[in-house]
Write a protein that holds these residues in place. Sequence first.
Motif, PDB file in Angstrom:
ATOM      1  N   PHE A 186       0.850  -1.182   0.000  1.00 43.74           N
ATOM      2  CA  PHE A 186       0.000   0.000   0.000  1.00 43.74           C
ATOM      3  C   PHE A 186       0.891   1.239   0.000  1.00 43.74           C
ATOM      4  O   PHE A 186       1.849   1.326   0.781  1.00 43.74           O
ATOM      5  N   ASP A 187       0.563   2.185  -0.872  1.00 40.76           N
ATOM      6  CA  ASP A 187       1.289   3.450  -0.928  1.00 40.76           C
ATOM      7  C   ASP A 187       0.572   4.475  -0.057  1.00 40.76           C
ATOM      8  O   ASP A 187      -0.649   4.625  -0.133  1.00 40.76           O
ATOM      9  N   HIS A 188       1.345   5.169   0.746  1.00 41.31           N
ATOM     10  CA  HIS A 188       0.787   6.145   1.690  1.00 41.31           C
ATOM     11  C   HIS A 188       1.125   7.554   1.246  1.00 41.31           C
ATOM     12  O   HIS A 188       2.287   7.874   1.001  1.00 41.31           O
ATOM     13  N   THR A 189       0.101   8.408   1.121  1.00 35.81           N
ATOM     14  CA  THR A 189       0.303   9.815   0.790  1.00 35.81           C
ATOM     15  C   THR A 189      -0.565  10.671   1.711  1.00 35.81           C
ATOM     16  O   THR A 189      -1.504  10.173   2.338  1.00 35.81           O
ATOM     17  N   THR A 190      -0.232  11.939   1.785  1.00 36.04           N
ATOM     18  CA  THR A 190      -1.042  12.883   2.555  1.00 36.04           C
ATOM     19  C   THR A 190      -1.485  14.011   1.642  1.00 36.04           C
ATOM     20  O   THR A 190      -0.776  14.383   0.702  1.00 36.04           O
ATOM     21  N   ASP A 191      -2.658  14.548   1.929  1.00 35.33           N
ATOM     22  CA  ASP A 191      -3.204  15.646   1.145  1.00 35.33           C
ATOM     23  C   ASP A 191      -3.662  16.741   2.095  1.00 35.33           C
ATOM     24  O   ASP A 191      -4.400  16.477   3.045  1.00 35.33           O
ATOM     25  N   GLY A 192      -3.219  17.969   1.848  1.00 40.83           N
ATOM     26  CA  GLY A 192      -3.609  19.080   2.706  1.00 40.83           C
ATOM     27  C   GLY A 192      -2.415  19.687   3.413  1.00 40.83           C
ATOM     28  O   GLY A 192      -1.362  19.057   3.565  1.00 40.83           O
ATOM     29  N   ALA A 193      -2.613  20.916   3.878  1.00 50.79           N
ATOM     30  CA  ALA A 193      -1.514  21.654   4.515  1.00 50.79           C
ATOM     31  C   ALA A 193      -1.281  21.241   5.957  1.00 50.79           C
ATOM     32  O   ALA A 193      -0.280  21.623   6.558  1.00 50.79           O
ATOM     33  N   GLY A 194      -2.184  20.454   6.529  1.00 48.98           N
ATOM     34  CA  GLY A 194      -2.157  20.247   7.972  1.00 48.98           C
ATOM     35  C   GLY A 194      -1.156  19.253   8.504  1.00 48.98           C
ATOM     36  O   GLY A 194      -0.782  19.331   9.677  1.00 48.98           O
ATOM     37  N   TYR A 195      -0.699  18.302   7.676  1.00 53.82           N
ATOM     38  CA  TYR A 195       0.155  17.237   8.219  1.00 53.82           C
ATOM     39  C   TYR A 195       1.397  17.773   8.935  1.00 53.82           C
ATOM     40  O   TYR A 195       1.672  17.383  10.078  1.00 53.82           O
ATOM     41  N   GLU A 220       2.288  28.544  -0.307  1.00 51.21           N
ATOM     42  CA  GLU A 220       2.341  28.174  -1.718  1.00 51.21           C
ATOM     43  C   GLU A 220       1.114  27.386  -2.161  1.00 51.21           C
ATOM     44  O   GLU A 220       0.843  27.272  -3.351  1.00 51.21           O
ATOM     45  N   ARG A 221       0.371  26.838  -1.212  1.00 51.64           N
ATOM     46  CA  ARG A 221      -0.815  26.058  -1.559  1.00 51.64           C
ATOM     47  C   ARG A 221      -1.958  26.981  -1.955  1.00 51.64           C
ATOM     48  O   ARG A 221      -2.172  28.020  -1.341  1.00 51.64           O
ATOM     49  N   GLY A 222      -2.711  26.590  -2.936  1.00 50.79           N
ATOM     50  CA  GLY A 222      -3.861  27.371  -3.357  1.00 50.79           C
ATOM     51  C   GLY A 222      -5.152  26.811  -2.779  1.00 50.79           C
ATOM     52  O   GLY A 222      -5.225  25.653  -2.371  1.00 50.79           O
ATOM     53  N   GLY A 223      -6.165  27.661  -2.732  1.00 57.53           N
ATOM     54  CA  GLY A 223      -7.486  27.214  -2.323  1.00 57.53           C
ATOM     55  C   GLY A 223      -7.721  27.142  -0.832  1.00 57.53           C
ATOM     56  O   GLY A 223      -8.781  26.676  -0.396  1.00 57.53           O
ATOM     57  N   LEU A 228      -5.417  30.026   5.876  1.00 57.28           N
ATOM     58  CA  LEU A 228      -4.154  30.727   6.090  1.00 57.28           C
ATOM     59  C   LEU A 228      -4.369  32.120   6.668  1.00 57.28           C
ATOM     60  O   LEU A 228      -3.557  32.603   7.465  1.00 57.28           O
ATOM     61  N   THR A 229      -5.467  32.766   6.283  1.00 55.59           N
ATOM     62  CA  THR A 229      -5.757  34.092   6.831  1.00 55.59           C
ATOM     63  C   THR A 229      -5.999  34.005   8.331  1.00 55.59           C
ATOM     64  O   THR A 229      -5.493  34.822   9.113  1.00 55.59           O
ATOM     65  N   ARG A 230      -6.761  33.011   8.765  1.00 53.56           N
ATOM     66  CA  ARG A 230      -6.994  32.843  10.205  1.00 53.56           C
ATOM     67  C   ARG A 230      -5.714  32.460  10.935  1.00 53.56           C
ATOM     68  O   ARG A 230      -5.434  32.951  12.033  1.00 53.56           O
TER      69      ARG A 230
END
Length: 325
Positions: A186-195, A220-223, A228-230
Amino acid sequence: MRQIPGCGNWRIRYEQKNSGIAILRAETCDAEAVLPEELLGLPVTELGDYALAARDQGTRGAELEMIGRRTDQEAEWSNRRMRSLRLPCGIRRIGNYAFMGAFYMERFEFCDEPVEWGVSPFMNCMALHEIIVNRPGEDQGGLAKICGETDRELDVQIRDASGMRARLLFPEYAEIWEENTPARQFDHTTDGAGYPYHHVFRDRRLHWKDYDGLWEKSRERGGIEDVLTRLAWFRLRWPEGLEEQRRRAYLEYVTENRERLMRWVLENGDGTDLSRLLEIVVYTPQQLREGCDFARESGEVQSLAVLLSRLRGEQPAGRRKRFEL
């Protein structure tokens, strides 16, 4: 079952250990639950395995019922419906799966003291997003444990005897496991700025420089401008351990997103937060007028007064009229 008066409504099974009380099972009908600091004159020092989980595991012990003020006489006795939980100071052990399945618990408050944490105490606490850390001394690793247990966004307030010291945002992320059939793995990836934020701790302690050091890559992440403002605003509003270089970077970002930030503060803050915002971030008269319109529509009278006061200060006084006789 023995009944005693208390600060809340609890049905408790317990046992005495040394000079303290170990709560084996506690169930409440209160939406805003506060666990007692003492039982029968002894301090509460331990929460057993599954102690406040949604499902009763049938652990045996002496029983008592604590009777407090009830605002809803028809409320169900179920930790599944608990909205917030405050633990007393003095607890030294929190058992395995202690709060498992408290699906609606949004807010958790605890004292950051030396605590032995069990396995996955917050499993399936799907609504948890607000953490209050009462820190009488040095960082004892409680926040690191909670952040490592959840991938959801966490709004964390760190307080001491003088009040709030810091407010931090830990963005959400997702862990993804994909089957790689040819490789039989199984390949493990993460998605999102929080990790990286959830795992920024070193030796279970938070270092401000490490937390702020994640900013440039996150930007650098969009969306995720709202997030990020908070995050940037919390660091500027409560700048505990904030270095000047990082302060300028946060200020640059919130200035670029100042209209978004004002709307959030008007919806979620108070007059004090708004006053502090206007001290930190420069707004044009037009932006102040738009803020007044939003506050007026929302019925935020205190915020409207703050904005009108600032708007009057921004406008030129004009020519003074003189009357000579």
